[in-house]
Motif scaffolding. Structure first.
Motif, mmCIF file in Angstrom:
data_model
loop_
_atom_site.group_PDB
_atom_site.id
_atom_site.type_symbol
_atom_site.label_atom_id
_atom_site.label_comp_id
_atom_site.label_asym_id
_atom_site.label_seq_id
_atom_site.Cartn_x
_atom_site.Cartn_y
_atom_site.Cartn_z
ATOM 1 N N ARG A 12 5.333 3.926 13.105
ATOM 2 C CA ARG A 12 6.796 3.890 13.145
ATOM 3 C C ARG A 12 7.420 4.874 12.148
ATOM 4 N NH1 ARG A 12 8.813 -2.333 14.208
ATOM 5 N NH2 ARG A 12 7.318 -2.820 15.877
ATOM 6 N N CYS A 13 6.593 5.389 11.212
ATOM 7 C CA CYS A 13 7.100 6.375 10.249
ATOM 8 C C CYS A 13 6.614 7.789 10.584
ATOM 9 C CB CYS A 13 6.654 6.003 8.824
ATOM 10 S SG CYS A 13 7.369 4.481 8.178
ATOM 11 N N ARG A 14 6.129 7.984 11.806
ATOM 12 C CA ARG A 14 5.553 9.286 12.124
ATOM 13 C C ARG A 14 6.596 10.396 12.161
ATOM 14 N NH1 ARG A 14 5.016 6.129 16.777
ATOM 15 N NH2 ARG A 14 6.425 6.684 18.496
ATOM 16 N N HIS A 15 7.890 10.019 12.249
ATOM 17 C CA HIS A 15 8.924 11.047 12.232
ATOM 18 C C HIS A 15 9.169 11.583 10.822
ATOM 19 C CE1 HIS A 15 10.883 7.261 11.208
ATOM 20 N NE2 HIS A 15 11.874 7.961 10.659
ATOM 21 N N LEU A 16 8.549 10.933 9.818
ATOM 22 C CA LEU A 16 8.716 11.356 8.429
ATOM 23 C C LEU A 16 7.414 11.946 7.910
ATOM 24 C CD1 LEU A 16 10.535 8.161 7.070
ATOM 25 C CD2 LEU A 16 11.598 10.332 7.741
ATOM 26 N N GLU A 17 7.502 12.829 6.945
ATOM 27 C CA GLU A 17 6.324 13.411 6.327
ATOM 28 C C GLU A 17 5.639 12.355 5.449
ATOM 29 O OE1 GLU A 17 5.049 17.100 3.338
ATOM 30 O OE2 GLU A 17 7.154 16.789 3.928
ATOM 31 N N HIS A 18 4.327 12.213 5.654
ATOM 32 C CA HIS A 18 3.584 11.191 4.920
ATOM 33 C C HIS A 18 3.407 11.614 3.460
ATOM 34 C CE1 HIS A 18 0.573 8.328 3.722
ATOM 35 N NE2 HIS A 18 0.613 7.731 4.916
ATOM 36 N N PRO A 19 3.889 10.839 2.491
ATOM 37 C CA PRO A 19 3.701 11.194 1.074
ATOM 38 C C PRO A 19 2.222 11.159 0.685
ATOM 39 C CG PRO A 19 5.384 9.488 1.351
ATOM 40 C CD PRO A 19 4.676 9.607 2.651
ATOM 41 N N GLU A 20 1.868 11.911 -0.339
ATOM 42 C CA GLU A 20 0.493 11.948 -0.829
ATOM 43 C C GLU A 20 0.136 10.599 -1.466
ATOM 44 O OE1 GLU A 20 -1.696 14.259 -0.437
ATOM 45 O OE2 GLU A 20 -0.339 15.681 0.556
ATOM 46 N N THR A 21 -1.078 10.141 -1.190
ATOM 47 C CA THR A 21 -1.555 8.887 -1.776
ATOM 48 C C THR A 21 -2.489 9.115 -2.952
ATOM 49 O OG1 THR A 21 -3.380 8.822 -0.189
ATOM 50 C CG2 THR A 21 -1.331 7.679 0.406
ATOM 51 N N SER A 22 -2.915 10.350 -3.186
ATOM 52 C CA SER A 22 -3.774 10.650 -4.325
ATOM 53 C C SER A 22 -3.379 12.006 -4.902
ATOM 54 C CB SER A 22 -5.256 10.643 -3.932
ATOM 55 O OG SER A 22 -5.510 11.634 -2.963
ATOM 56 N N SER A 23 -3.663 12.167 -6.178
ATOM 57 C CA SER A 23 -3.295 13.408 -6.853
ATOM 58 C C SER A 23 -4.243 13.629 -8.031
ATOM 59 C CB SER A 23 -1.846 13.337 -7.355
ATOM 60 O OG SER A 23 -1.517 14.466 -8.142
ATOM 61 N N SER A 24 -4.483 14.882 -8.360
ATOM 62 C CA SER A 24 -5.308 15.179 -9.525
ATOM 63 C C SER A 24 -4.499 14.957 -10.809
ATOM 64 C CB SER A 24 -5.813 16.630 -9.468
ATOM 65 O OG SER A 24 -4.717 17.529 -9.437
ATOM 66 N N CYS A 25 -5.200 14.672 -11.914
ATOM 67 C CA CYS A 25 -4.533 14.393 -13.180
ATOM 68 C C CYS A 25 -5.459 14.789 -14.331
ATOM 69 C CB CYS A 25 -4.152 12.906 -13.296
ATOM 70 S SG CYS A 25 -5.564 11.779 -13.083
#
Length: 625
Positions: free
Chosen positions: A324-337
């Motif tokens: 249902r959110c496919r019309h929106l860009e999926h935010p990142e769930t992981s990131s380097s730190c």
């Protein structure tokens, strides 16, 4: 008649003063004063015969961890309630017959909240208070449009699950449902003519019982004005299901013209009716959680966050499928730190000397984890896989060995004539590497030497050979010896037949032996060469206390310990005179003072002076090593 009307008017006024307004409300059929209410089956004015209650308790004993079916709920079910009787570590799960997971399917545990499925909304509750004993539950108003399967995810003994829902009765006759907005404003303010009733379709109110006062007739002004439904309020929400309420206005009965509300009887004003509006779902959105802690305290790591597709519905925000959110860009769930630069290993010292003077030992060095500012920190802040070794084996070379032997035995093996004395000899590793000792070599020191206690008289007697070595070095053992009849004289021995000694008691040829309790004695090596050839030097040997199994011990008597050092060559040294070594110049003392004797030319030109200086420096006169 006039008195009766006045009495009725006084009664009505008295009820107003007492705060009991005389009003009529619409029933579930939207007719004022009908008094109809929906039954448990949802039928307006019904008698609960149009449906049936289905209930039960799931108390099966389970043993296998996983999903176990509790009950199957058919389509059309309403008032669904599935509740765990006592809190446990088990979970309830809902799956549609088409295979779609609604709650807690596919081994994924959902959070409590609202979930949509099979045509209705489910409220999933999981009390998390420590003191609470209430279990999980599913609630839904229904009706469902598909078969629904209820499961238990079994993890511990089943405390019991109670379920109930309402199904339409097969023999029930559907009660008539009122039409929407069916409301006759002409029937609001009291009785009208029979023609009005026939034309409007409004039912007569039930007859007034004898023990109640009849309703007062409406006033003339009340008959001229009545309440009229003019519309509804604005919807409370633009999407996701809001609410709006009916609006009643006061109008002239004949012209339907809008007038002030004070002209209508407020006690007869219908209550506002609530109805849903803008039921279309609101757009879904990505709900982004907080970033987790970095996976590493230093260097490059990874952090995560939860991203859920959620959708507003009435006053709630529900988790929905990510599609249902496919019309929106999926935010990142992981990131380097990276929190800081990692520390590194640092070697702070050289290797230590080997732990043994010879053979294989160990050596060590200091290795520390050092931060990027030079401070020593805990080892776990550095990469343990890259840690340099702080201990390693070392080879100090082949160990020197020497002969160790005990003193000669005090007794000769023969009472008269020739015999032998013995001693123990062992080749052992020499741990005192500074001593000038030689290796064992192939020449083993003798373990026996001859002895003689004087001549023997000529006679025949039993002679015994030496007992064999005891089978046990310490403790109880056994030993054997040879026994022969001999004629002994000063000329020697002659073997005689055994019967020549038959008159004599024959000695035993076998016996048990007990050398000693397992203890220890002193062993020593040969003396080393003298450290000097004259003017008293010294020589050394190694002395050890050894047990019967040749192990170092501290049980030997210290007063019997042999000396390990003694003086040697006490005679004085004689100077060596070389007639050819003479000074060729009278001022050779200047050469000595200038320390020119290190050069070959001056050693020849001032031979005597330079030689005297060299001898004084070494401290020896004519020493020969």
């Amino acid at each position: 008649m006039m008195l009766s009307a006045v009495a009725l008017l006084l009664v009505c006024l008295q009820m107003r003063v007492l705060g009991k307004p005389w009003s009529q409300s619409a029933g579930c059929d939207e007719l004022l004063g009908s008094g109809r209410v929906p039954d448990k089956c949802g039928v307006c004015g019904g008698d609960n015969s149009a449906c049936k209650l289905v209930s039960g308790v799931f108390q099966h004993t389970l043993s296998k961890v996983g999903y176990h079916k509790i009950v199957e709920i058919p389509p059309g079910a309403t008032k669904i309630n599935v509740t765990e009787m006592v809190k446990s570590r088990n979970y309830l799960a809902l799956l549609s017959r088409s295979g779609r997971s609604i709650i807690n399917g596919n081994w994924a545990i959902d959070r409590p909240g609202m979930y949509e499925g099979v045509g209705t909304m489910f409220t999933y509750r999981r009390p998390n208070e420590i003191s609470s004993t209430a279990g999980e539950s599913f609630l839904a108003e229904g009706p469902t449009n598909e078969i629904l399967d209820v499961f238990m995810i079994y993890q511990q003994p089943n405390p019991g699950v109670r379920y109930e829902f309402i199904m339409p009765s097969e023999n029930a006759v559907d009660a008539p449902h009122p039409k929407q907005n069916q409301l006759d404003v002409n029937a609001v303010n009291g009785p009208s003519t029979s023609e009005d009733h026939e034309r409007s379709g409004v039912r007569h109110p039930p007859p007034v019982p004898d023990n109640q006062l009849p309703a007062a007739p409406p006033t003339t002004r009340a008959r001229e004005y009545n309440w009229k439904l003019s519309g509804t309020t604005d919807c409370s929400a633009s999407c996701g299901r809001g609410s709006r309420f009916s609006v009643f206005v006061c109008v002239h009965r004949g012209t339907h013209a809008l007038v002030l509300s004070d002209l209508c009887d407020s006690s007869t004003k219908p209550s506002p009716q609530e109805e849903p509006c803008n039921v279309q779902p609101c757009p879904a959105f990505w709900d982004i959680g907080e970033w987790s802690e970095c996976s590493k305290t230093c260097g490059l790591g990874v952090q995560h966050r939860q991203v859920l597709c959620r959708q507003p519905y009435t006053n709630l925000t529900l988790n929905v499928h990510s599609s249902r959110c496919r019309h929106l860009e999926h935010p990142e769930t992981s990131s380097s730190c990276q929190l800081k630069i990692c520390s590194e290993w640092n070697i702070r010292s050289d290797w230590s000397p080997c732990s043994v003077p010879c053979g294989v030992g160990q050596r060590s060095r200091e290795v520390h984890c050092v931060s990027n500012v030079g401070d020593i920190v805990a080892d776990d802040e550095c990469n343990m896989k890259l840690r340099p070794s702080d201990v390693e084996n070392c080879d100090a070379g082949v160990c020197t060995k020497s002969w160790f032997f005990s003193d000669w035995s005090a007794q000769c093996s023969a009472d008269c004539g020739a015999g032998i004395r013995t001693r123990s000899v062992q080749c052992l590793t020499n741990h005192i590497s500074s001593l000038p000792l030689e290796s064992c070599g192939a020449q083993r020191p003798p373990e026996a030497q001859p002895c003689n206690n004087g001549p023997c008289e000529s006679r025949t007697e039993w002679f015994t050979g030496p007992w064999s070595q005891c089978s046990a070095e310490c403790g109880s053992g056994g030993q054997q010896r040879a026994v022969v009849c001999l004629m002994r004289s000063d000329e020697g021995f002659m073997v005689m037949p055994a019967y020549e000694c038959s008159s004599l008691d024959k000695p035993l040829s076998q016996q048990s032996c007990f050398i000693k309790t397992c203890g220890a004695k002193w062993f020593h090596t040969d003396w080393s060469a003298c450290s000097k050839t004259c003017e008293t030097g010294y020589r050394v040997r190694e002395v050890r206390c050894l047990t019967d199994d040749v192990m170092t011990s501290e049980l030997c008597d210290e007063t019997l310990k042999p000396h390990d050092k003694e003086e040697c060559h006490p005679e004085p040294c004689l100077p060596l005179i070389d007639e050819k070594c003479r000074d060729k110049y009278f001022n050779c003392n200047v050469v000595v003072q200038a320390r020119l004797c290190v050069y070959d030319y001056y050693q020849m030109a001032c031979c005597a002076s330079c030689t005297r200086v060299a001898r004084r420096s070494s401290g020896h006169w004519g020493q020969r090593s």
